[in-house]
Each structure stands twice: as C-alpha cells, then as structure tokens.
Design a protein around this motif. Structure first.
Motif, PDB file in Angstrom:
ATOM      1  N   GLU A 110       0.819  -1.201   0.000  1.00 59.96           N
ATOM      2  CA  GLU A 110       0.000   0.000   0.000  1.00 59.96           C
ATOM      3  C   GLU A 110       0.856   1.256   0.000  1.00 59.96           C
ATOM      4  OE1 GLU A 110      -3.913   1.887   2.195  1.00 59.96           O
ATOM      5  OE2 GLU A 110      -3.194  -0.090   2.756  1.00 59.96           O
ATOM      6  N   GLY A 111       2.027   1.185   0.623  1.00 62.27           N
ATOM      7  CA  GLY A 111       2.913   2.334   0.654  1.00 62.27           C
ATOM      8  C   GLY A 111       3.366   2.740  -0.741  1.00 62.27           C
ATOM      9  N   TYR A 112       3.793   1.770  -1.546  1.00 64.04           N
ATOM     10  CA  TYR A 112       4.225   2.074  -2.912  1.00 64.04           C
ATOM     11  C   TYR A 112       3.050   2.556  -3.768  1.00 64.04           C
ATOM     12  CZ  TYR A 112       8.622  -0.169  -1.679  1.00 64.04           C
ATOM     13  OH  TYR A 112       9.819  -0.481  -1.073  1.00 64.04           O
ATOM     14  N   ALA A 113       1.870   1.959  -3.558  1.00 65.61           N
ATOM     15  CA  ALA A 113       0.706   2.372  -4.337  1.00 65.61           C
ATOM     16  C   ALA A 113       0.291   3.809  -4.004  1.00 65.61           C
ATOM     17  CB  ALA A 113      -0.456   1.416  -4.073  1.00 65.61           C
ATOM     18  N   LEU A 114       0.274   4.148  -2.724  1.00 62.64           N
ATOM     19  CA  LEU A 114      -0.098   5.512  -2.327  1.00 62.64           C
ATOM     20  C   LEU A 114       0.958   6.529  -2.749  1.00 62.64           C
ATOM     21  CD1 LEU A 114      -1.595   4.913   1.241  1.00 62.64           C
ATOM     22  CD2 LEU A 114      -2.831   5.616  -0.810  1.00 62.64           C
ATOM     23  N   TYR A 115       2.223   6.129  -2.651  1.00 62.25           N
ATOM     24  CA  TYR A 115       3.298   7.011  -3.100  1.00 62.25           C
ATOM     25  C   TYR A 115       3.172   7.253  -4.603  1.00 62.25           C
ATOM     26  CZ  TYR A 115       8.039   9.025  -3.129  1.00 62.25           C
ATOM     27  OH  TYR A 115       9.123   9.862  -3.237  1.00 62.25           O
ATOM     28  N   GLY A 116       2.818   6.189  -5.349  1.00 55.82           N
ATOM     29  CA  GLY A 116       2.610   6.332  -6.788  1.00 55.82           C
ATOM     30  C   GLY A 116       1.507   7.319  -7.099  1.00 55.82           C
ATOM     31  N   GLN A 117       0.418   7.275  -6.335  1.00 58.47           N
ATOM     32  CA  GLN A 117      -0.686   8.218  -6.555  1.00 58.47           C
ATOM     33  C   GLN A 117      -0.253   9.647  -6.234  1.00 58.47           C
ATOM     34  OE1 GLN A 117      -4.624   7.014  -5.000  1.00 58.47           O
ATOM     35  NE2 GLN A 117      -3.777   4.961  -4.762  1.00 58.47           N
TER      36      GLN A 117
END
Length: 562
Positions: free
Chosen positions: A430-437
């Motif tokens: 989730e950290g990488y996904a939120l950072y991507g957003q």
C-alpha cells in the motif's frame, strides 16, 4: 477513485462533478449547427413598422407583443390568452415564430406552476426547432418538478451540449438531476440485489487494515497451529486429537474456513455459535457482521454490531472493532454525523486503540477534513509506530494537506516522509501504491510508474493497482490502449473488481462506444456493495444514455465514432 477524478485523468474538463456529461466539450461550434437560442421574432417586433398589422403573421406578432407586456406585468393568465391567439393566427409555414409563441406560453404557464402544460408547450416548440435551448431547458425544469427525471436529464444534457458546457446554471441542474436519478434507481435496485462476496484478495486486504482485530488474532493462532500440524504430518493423529477436531466449536470451524479461504459457510457457522450460546458468541457476532458488511448486507451487519456495542459482556477489543466497522458502515450510507459519533464514542471507551484513529482518519479524508485526518493518523502512528499501513496513510494525508494548501515546502516534506516510511517498511504494498498516486498528482510520472511497478511486484494479484496504473497512463501519455490493457488485466486478476469496470466504462463513453459502456457500468452496478456506490454508478450510466440520446436527437456525431 470517483468519476470526476477519472475525468481529470483522461484530460476532459471537470464539469462540477458531472457524472459523464463532459464528453462533448471538444465538439467545434460548426458541428453544433444552429445554436437554437430562439427565433428572430423579438428583433422583428422591435423593428416592425408602426403600421396597423394586416397579414396573419403580423397579427400573430402583435398578439405576442401584447402577451409580452402582460407577462412583464405578471398578468400571466392574460399573457397566455395573447400567446394562444398568436399561435392560432400564425400561418403554419412559419415554424420559427410558432416555436417562439409556444415557448413564451410555456414561460407563462411556468410562472403559474402548471408544469404539465409547460412540458406540452415546450414539446410543441421543439417540434418546430429541436435545438431551441430555452424550450429544452424550460422543459427540463418542468420535468424535474413533475418527477420525470430521465426526460429532465435528456433535455438538460442537450442544453449543455448546445451551450458548449459554458453555462453554470445548466451544469448545476445536470449534476443535480443525475444524482437524483442515480439515487432513485439505486434505491430500487438495492432492495432486490443479490449479495456477492468480494474476491479473496479484497477480503484479506480489508482485514489487514486493522492492527487489533480480535478475530484476526484467532486466525493467526489457527494459522500457527495448522503450520505446526503440517510439520508433524508424518505422525498419525491420536484418537483423542481426532475427537477434539470433530467436536471443535462452530466459531473455530469458521476461523479455520477463513484460513483455508473458504468463505461461503462463515456466516452460517457463526450463527451456529451464536444460537448455541457458545464460548465465542461476541467474536462470532463480530465475524458474522464483518462478512455481512463485505457482502453489502448493511442492515444485517448493523444488527450484529449493535448487539455487540449494547452488550455488557463483550470484550473491550471486540466492542471497539464493532464501533469502527459500524461507523464505517454509516459513512457508506452517507450518515456522516452518526459515523463520526461512533468514533467519538469509541475513543471514550478506549482512547489507546490505534485502529480508531486510523479509520477515523480515513473517514475524515473522505470528507475532505484533511487537518482532522492528519491529526488522527499522527495519533495512530504515535500509539502504534510499527503498523505500516497507518504510517503510509499518514504520509499520503501529508501530501493531500500540501496539495490543499499549495505549499511547495510541504510537498517536499511529504515526499521525504514517504521515502523514509518505505525505507523502513520495504514490503508495504500500500505504501508504494499511495506514493505512486501522490507522485502522479504532482506530475512526477516516471517515478510514479516505478512505484506502481514495485507495488505489483510485491502483490501481483492486486487488481486495484493495475487500475491506478492504467489511470497513470491516461494522465501521463494519454495512452488509451495501454490503459485499457491494464484495466483488462485487473479484471483477469479479479473479475469482481468494481473499480475496473467503472473506469473501463467511463473510457468507453469517452471513445463513443456507448453499448460497451452500458455493459460495463451494469457489471459494476451488480457488484456495488452500498446503495451510495450504486447511485454513483447509475449516474454514470444515465449520463452515457442521455448523451447518446442527445447525439441522436440533435444529429451530432459521437466522439470517437466514424
């Protein structure tokens, strides 16, 4: 991600949250043909001769002018008599004038709140001039008053197209009617919908958002025991152990079913535990309520959570978890104040439970109360610094706060917080996904793509990441083909991914493939877990249908069609 965000991603103008009415904005003025803003009758009247009218058309115009004077004097009945006289006198080979006379009479009827007659006169006006904006808009308003929402939406959609999406009054009305129509259709559909279990991946992700779920603690114990049994599988089980397994409680069987990803009997097994007054009644109520929540059976979930919260015998941890889930359910049902009240009560019961602040932070983020959300996530991380999901949610909220305040220094601070968190929690999908957003929001597209790729490496079965990566391709490269490929991959991984169907449907509207869009929206509707989500999807579907009808009625070519 909701429809307005998708509109932003695909480069279409955001028309005040309109659920799909922006697609014709790119049409050139010449494609729209006549603006249809009325006839030249008024100008003719102003420049007409002072001579006594003699021809039927001149007599009709004189009657209309007299009606206008009565209208301005608020003598609407007399105005109607004059407009009727104008209609009767006007030769049939003057469609423009007849259209104006009927529209004027409709305006007078509107002042008298005689909406059926408004609709009738506007319809007659449109028979003579199908692009008559005043008549379309007046009929849309009258139809809305009469509860004919589909007719109102069709007319106001045509108005928005003819006006090039420049009139805020029309846009506001379109948004209002879309929402009302979506709510009406969702209310009917939700009563008869077939509850569906979400995908196993979604279920696991949902439970992973809790650091202190008492049922998941039982699951962890069961997983440890099963691993131990596997290690000793070369030994034959004793009759005593076989008997113990056979006589285990229904709740224990429900826990084991969860571990083995067999979710179909969990509610039934929990009911057995409750009905036999077993040792884990309140845990069974919590487990049962959670699965009703996941299946979109809000009333049954609420009933289970209410019983836990009102009981003096339920443990503190079970009660807090029920408060959180009940508050989230109320939020899904658009009961914002009641949802916040549940979280406030939970804090009063146990102010040291980090899950309360984590989930209230998410609720505040949905409500655009970014300051409050940030304080909640900070408190959650303070109480439970090792909970990775809450830590990265805090980072994302810092980014949202920077975005809201338009502070470049805060942007840099938020990005640094993300990097520090991911350095500490290297396996947090989730950290990488939120950072991507967050990076996508700041148009740092290449770095955003790298983070989405890393998230997929860690969790290759996560369909939602493919959806957000597809949206990135649209915003970054306007690459519709690549976006659709990623969205189709999301559906391959999880054919219950509502967001993928919704996003694909909206893109198909953008491309002019309305039949396919209708099919995709309907799939998403059937998967919706709340009436609120279903209403949003019905709004998208209604917008696509209204646009298709407007294109046909106005003789316009759909975007993307040849």
């Amino acid at each position: 991600m909701k429809g307005w965000q998708l509109a932003l991603a695909v480069g279409a103008p955001v028309a005040l949250g309109l659920a799909g009415l922006w697609y014709y904005k790119r049409l050139k003025a010449r494609e729209l043909g006549s603006s249809g803003k009325g006839s030249k009758t008024d100008k003719k009247a102003e420049t007409s001769s002072e001579n006594t009218p003699s021809t039927p058309l001149e007599l009709a115009q004189a009657a209309k002018n007299k009606g206008n004077k009565y209208f301005k004097a608020a003598q609407y009945d007399k105005a109607i008599e004059c407009y009727t006289q104008a209609i009767d006198l006007c030769p049939g080979n003057n469609p423009t004038d007849l259209s104006t006379f009927h529209q004027n009479r409709a305006a007078a009827y509107e002042q008298l709140k005689n909406y059926p007659q408004v609709i009738e006169d506007c319809s007659k006006a449109l028979c003579y001039n199908k692009k008559y904006v005043k008549a379309l808009f007046r009929r849309a308003k009258a139809s809305e008053h009469e509860g004919h929402l589909t007719m109102a939406l069709n007319d106001v959609t045509a108005v928005c197209i003819l006006e090039g999406f420049q009139n805020q009054q029309s846009l506001y009305m379109a948004d209002r009617v879309l929402k009302a129509l979506g709510k009406t259709k969702a209310k009917e559909k939700f009563k008869v919908r077939e509850p569906t279990m979400p995908s196993p991946h979604f279920i696991r992700t949902f439970f992973s958002a809790f650091a202190h779920d008492p049922v998941m603690e039982k699951v962890a114990e069961c997983e440890r025991q099963l691993k131990l049994n596997d290690a000793e599988k070369h030994l034959n089980e004793s009759p005593e152990k076989e008997n113990q397994e056979r006589n285990s409680s229904p709740f224990h069987k429900a826990i084991k079913a969860y571990v083995q990803r067999d979710y179909s009997d969990i509610i039934h097994l929990c009911d057995e535990e409750i009905n036999t007054n077993g040792a884990n009644v309140h845990e069974a109520l919590l487990f049962k309520g959670t699965f009703h929540l996941l299946r979109g059976e809000g009333n049954l979930a609420m009933e289970a959570f209410d019983k836990i919260i009102s009981s003096d015998e339920s443990s503190l941890e079970v009660k807090i978890n029920a408060y959180i889930k009940r508050g989230s359910l109320k939020m899904q049902n658009d009961l914002k104040d009641e949802a916040l009240a549940d979280f406030t009560e939970a804090v009063q019961v146990d102010s040291q439970n980090s899950d309360i602040y984590h989930h209230r932070g998410q609720l505040n983020l949905l409500l655009e109360r970014v300051d409050e959300a940030l304080r909640d996530f900070e408190k959650c991380v303070e109480l439970n610094p090792g909970f990775a999901v809450a830590r990265v949610q805090k980072c994302y909220t810092e980014h949202r706060y920077a975005f809201m305040t338009k502070n470049p220094m805060l942007f840099q601070t938020a990005l640094k917080s993300f990097e520090e968190a991911l350095e500490e929690f290297r396996d947090c999908t989730e950290g990488y996904a939120l950072y991507g957003q967050a990076l996508c929001d700041q148009q740092m597209y290449e770095l955003s793509e790298k983070n989405f790729q890393k998230a997929i490496e860690l969790d290759p079965e996560n369909a939602n990441i493919y959806v957000h990566r597809g949206l990135l391709q649209l915003q970054w490269k306007q690459d519709v083909d690549e976006a659709m490929k990623l969205l189709k991959k999301a559906i391959e991984l999880d054919d219950l991914c509502e967001l993928a169907y919704e996003t694909l449907g909206t893109i198909e509207v953008q491309r002019g493939c309305l039949d396919r869009a209708h099919e995709l929206f309907n799939k998403a509707i059937n998967l919706a877990k709340t009436e609120q989500d279903m209403a949003h999807l019905y709004s998208l579907l209604a917008a696509a249908q209204a646009q298709s009808k407007a294109a046909h009625d106005l003789g316009l070519q759909m975007p993307g069609s040849m």
